[in-house]
Design a protein around this motif. Structure first.
Motif, PDB file in Angstrom:
ATOM      1  N   TRP A  23       0.815  -1.217   0.000  1.00  0.00           N
ATOM      2  CA  TRP A  23       0.000   0.000   0.000  1.00  0.00           C
ATOM      3  C   TRP A  23       0.850   1.270   0.000  1.00  0.00           C
ATOM      4  O   TRP A  23       0.349   2.369   0.183  1.00  0.00           O
ATOM      5  CB  TRP A  23      -0.951   0.016   1.199  1.00  0.00           C
ATOM      6  CG  TRP A  23      -0.433  -0.645   2.425  1.00  0.00           C
ATOM      7  CD1 TRP A  23      -0.816  -1.844   2.933  1.00  0.00           C
ATOM      8  CD2 TRP A  23       0.588  -0.164   3.310  1.00  0.00           C
ATOM      9  NE1 TRP A  23      -0.097  -2.137   4.072  1.00  0.00           N
ATOM     10  CE2 TRP A  23       0.757  -1.122   4.340  1.00  0.00           C
ATOM     11  CE3 TRP A  23       1.369   1.006   3.344  1.00  0.00           C
ATOM     12  CZ2 TRP A  23       1.656  -0.974   5.369  1.00  0.00           C
ATOM     13  CZ3 TRP A  23       2.287   1.165   4.377  1.00  0.00           C
ATOM     14  CH2 TRP A  23       2.419   0.173   5.368  1.00  0.00           C
ATOM     15  N   SER A  25       3.075   4.084  -1.712  1.00  0.00           N
ATOM     16  CA  SER A  25       3.259   4.677  -3.043  1.00  0.00           C
ATOM     17  C   SER A  25       4.722   4.760  -3.456  1.00  0.00           C
ATOM     18  O   SER A  25       5.041   4.621  -4.639  1.00  0.00           O
ATOM     19  CB  SER A  25       2.639   6.077  -3.092  1.00  0.00           C
ATOM     20  OG  SER A  25       1.236   6.003  -2.897  1.00  0.00           O
ATOM     21  N   TYR A  26       5.632   5.015  -2.512  1.00  0.00           N
ATOM     22  CA  TYR A  26       7.064   5.029  -2.857  1.00  0.00           C
ATOM     23  C   TYR A  26       7.481   3.655  -3.386  1.00  0.00           C
ATOM     24  O   TYR A  26       8.213   3.538  -4.368  1.00  0.00           O
ATOM     25  CB  TYR A  26       7.921   5.375  -1.628  1.00  0.00           C
ATOM     26  CG  TYR A  26       8.342   6.814  -1.531  1.00  0.00           C
ATOM     27  CD1 TYR A  26       9.579   7.173  -0.997  1.00  0.00           C
ATOM     28  CD2 TYR A  26       7.501   7.843  -1.958  1.00  0.00           C
ATOM     29  CE1 TYR A  26       9.960   8.495  -0.884  1.00  0.00           C
ATOM     30  CE2 TYR A  26       7.877   9.172  -1.837  1.00  0.00           C
ATOM     31  CZ  TYR A  26       9.109   9.491  -1.298  1.00  0.00           C
ATOM     32  OH  TYR A  26       9.480  10.810  -1.168  1.00  0.00           O
ATOM     33  N   GLU A  29       6.198   3.165  -6.892  1.00  0.00           N
ATOM     34  CA  GLU A  29       6.969   3.902  -7.891  1.00  0.00           C
ATOM     35  C   GLU A  29       8.237   3.151  -8.268  1.00  0.00           C
ATOM     36  O   GLU A  29       8.603   3.089  -9.447  1.00  0.00           O
ATOM     37  CB  GLU A  29       7.327   5.302  -7.363  1.00  0.00           C
ATOM     38  CG  GLU A  29       6.124   6.228  -7.287  1.00  0.00           C
ATOM     39  CD  GLU A  29       6.496   7.641  -6.876  1.00  0.00           C
ATOM     40  OE1 GLU A  29       5.591   8.489  -6.806  1.00  0.00           O
ATOM     41  OE2 GLU A  29       7.692   7.905  -6.622  1.00  0.00           O
TER      42      GLU A  29
END
Ligand SMILES: N[C@@H](CCC(=O)N[C@@H](CS)C(=O)NCC(=O)O)C(=O)O
Ligand SMILES: N[C@@H](CCC(=O)N[C@@H](CS)C(=O)NCC(=O)O)C(=O)O
Ligand code: FES
Lengths: 95, 95
Positions: A23, A25-26, A29
């Protein structure tokens, strides 16, 4: 410890390893970036491993000093031998 | 529900509200951005509120459709009345 040995083996056996959380986001990415560069990392989602995931995160901190995710290990020599280092180099990324 | 009313009151009473998690880099980036723009948001760290934090996150999803963090609410009229809208506008950011 047994977990430290297991982490060292994982990193030793694979050209690219990403310790991640589903969960985060880093983490997403980093995974997308590798995909875009045509690299297929071994991804270990720590949040899906319950208590063992938390232990792994502590073990990584003991071994590397880093307690955050994403925690990325790249064996450039392995990649080079497989002809996969080029996409990761700055000249390729500048294209 | 009582929690829905409480969230609506929070959003209504404050010009900028950020629902955040302390260990989340996306949340950190949003908080730093506001700081850089001279805006002082009300920050609610959901991970520090235990079970109530998880309930808040569900409540936000019911109210807004968004279940992720950071969840940012900006009352542009309130900011404008306090002369604080300018820093957030594109012309200001292009400087
Ligand atoms: N600047 C670091 C930030 C790393 C970071 O703060 N990661 C967060 C998640 S975004 C983290 O691991 N927080 C503690 C945790 O999730 O256990 C990077 O780019 O990797
Ligand atoms: N594109 C969205 C990404 C939001 C997102 O995926 N947030 C993650 C943390 S980085 C999240 O809330 N995951 C579920 C959770 O932490 O409960 C944004 O920029 O806000
Ligand atoms: S960026 Fe939000 S948890 Fe990693």
């Amino acid at each position: 410890s047994r977990m430290e040995e297991s982490v060292k083996k994982t990193i030793g056996d694979n050209s690219v390893v990403v310790y991640s959380k589903t969960w985060c986001s880093y983490s997403s990415e980093v995974k997308s970036l590798f995909k875009k560069l045509g690299v297929d990392p071994l991804v270990i989602e720590l949040d899906q491993l319950g208590a063992q995931g938390r232990q792994l995160q502590k073990t990584l901190e003991r071994l590397t000093g880093q307690r955050t995710v994403p925690n990325v290990f790249i064996d450039t020599l392995k990649l080079h031998r497989r002809g996969e280092l080029q996409p990761l180099l700055p000249e390729a990324q500048a294209k």
